[in-house]
Design a protein around this motif. Structure first.
Motif: not given
Length: 297
Positions: A183-184, A175-178, A162-163
């Motif tokens: 995935m972290s 949006p590039e940090t989706n 939900m970030s």
């Protein structure tokens, strides 16, 4: 028969799985979650300009996984907020981290040795949430493997998923940090853990739930504490993924060779334009005569 049940370790795992997470482990979970919020650029300024927006972001960091899981299962997304003690505890943690005089509380909990303890305790809560999500989905959809996987996954990493929505509350759009695209480690680990707990719930994995909770929690604690202590972002799954993913899904460069070549060719042409055509001997002589004429004038 579960091998671990025949060993003394089975009793330890059962006692560990029976430990209550509230209030001690939940407090650690809230502290680390709100700490990560404060690390975000502009979070401190937002807390001064709009404390309510800051509080909402903190609640998403603390309870976002419950909200997302309830939405997936068609239940009331505000249901977890009926637990007044949890909400009050999370609010108190948010206020102390952002508004404690001289930042005393923040300095104490962000001190690395203390922070590592809270990080380890947070992973205890994360694994419990994954197990509880899979168990709850299994109760509602007994043969719904994908429902169990989705519910357990968002229970373990719902905050990260939900970030982008949380960023909107802070007035940021990236949006590039989706999280699905990039995935972290906690998100990947939650997904892999959900697979294990789903296999255990459907009796495809011959291990008790208590033992699986214990072993997977130990794995998560070791990985997260080491990564936090060394400030590392490298995933422990990377070596295995680098071996398996090219075999199953192909490598990036071999997927579209012509497109890859055209793309780099186009960028090469843009960054290095072709040189102008060479001048003929007559044009060079004409230019020389014009320069001599200008000097004479």
């Amino acid at each position: 028969m579960d091998l671990a049940d025949a060993l003394p370790l089975g009793e330890l795992a059962a006692a560990f799985a029976a430990l209550p997470v509230f209030p001690l482990f939940d407090t650690a979970y809230f502290i680390i979650s709100v700490l990560y919020l404060k690390y975000e650029p502009g979070a401190v300024e937002m807390s001064r300009k709009s404390p309510f927006a800051s509080w909402l972001c903190a609640m998403l960091h603390c309870f976002g996984s419950y909200i997302l899981a309830d939405l997936l299962l068609g239940e009331a997304p505000m249901g977890h907020f009926s637990h007044n003690s949890s909400v009050i505890l999370a609010t108190a943690v948010w206020y102390l981290i952002f508004f404690c005089p001289m930042n005393l509380f923040y300095k104490c909990v962000s001190f690395l040795p203390v922070k590592l303890i809270f990080v380890a305790m947070k992973e205890v809560v994360r694994v419990r949430k994954i197990a509880a999500g899979v168990h709850h989905a299994h109760h509602l959809y007994h043969h719904g493997w994908f429902v169990m996987l989705a519910t357990g996954w968002v229970k373990g990493s719902g905050v990260a998923l939900m970030s982008n929505f949380e960023q909107l509350l802070r007035g940021v759009w990236k949006p590039e940090t989706n999280e699905i695209l990039h995935m972290s480690f906690p998100t990947k680990a939650s997904l892999y853990g959900t697979v294990l707990f789903t296999l255990q719930q459907t009796h495809w994995l011959p291990i008790s739930e208590a033992n699986l909770i214990f072993f997977f929690t130990m794995f998560m604690i070791v990985c997260k504490v080491f990564m936090t202590a060394t400030h590392s972002h490298a995933s422990p799954f990377a070596p295995l993924e680098n071996l398996i993913c090219p075999v199953l899904f192909g490598s990036v460069s071999s997927g579209h060779p012509s497109h890859h070549h055209d793309h780099h060719g186009a960028s090469h042409e843009v960054s290095h334009p072709p040189p102008p055509p060479a001048k003929s001997k007559e044009e060079l002589n004409e230019g020389t005569r014009k320069r001599k004429a200008k000097k004479a004038e």
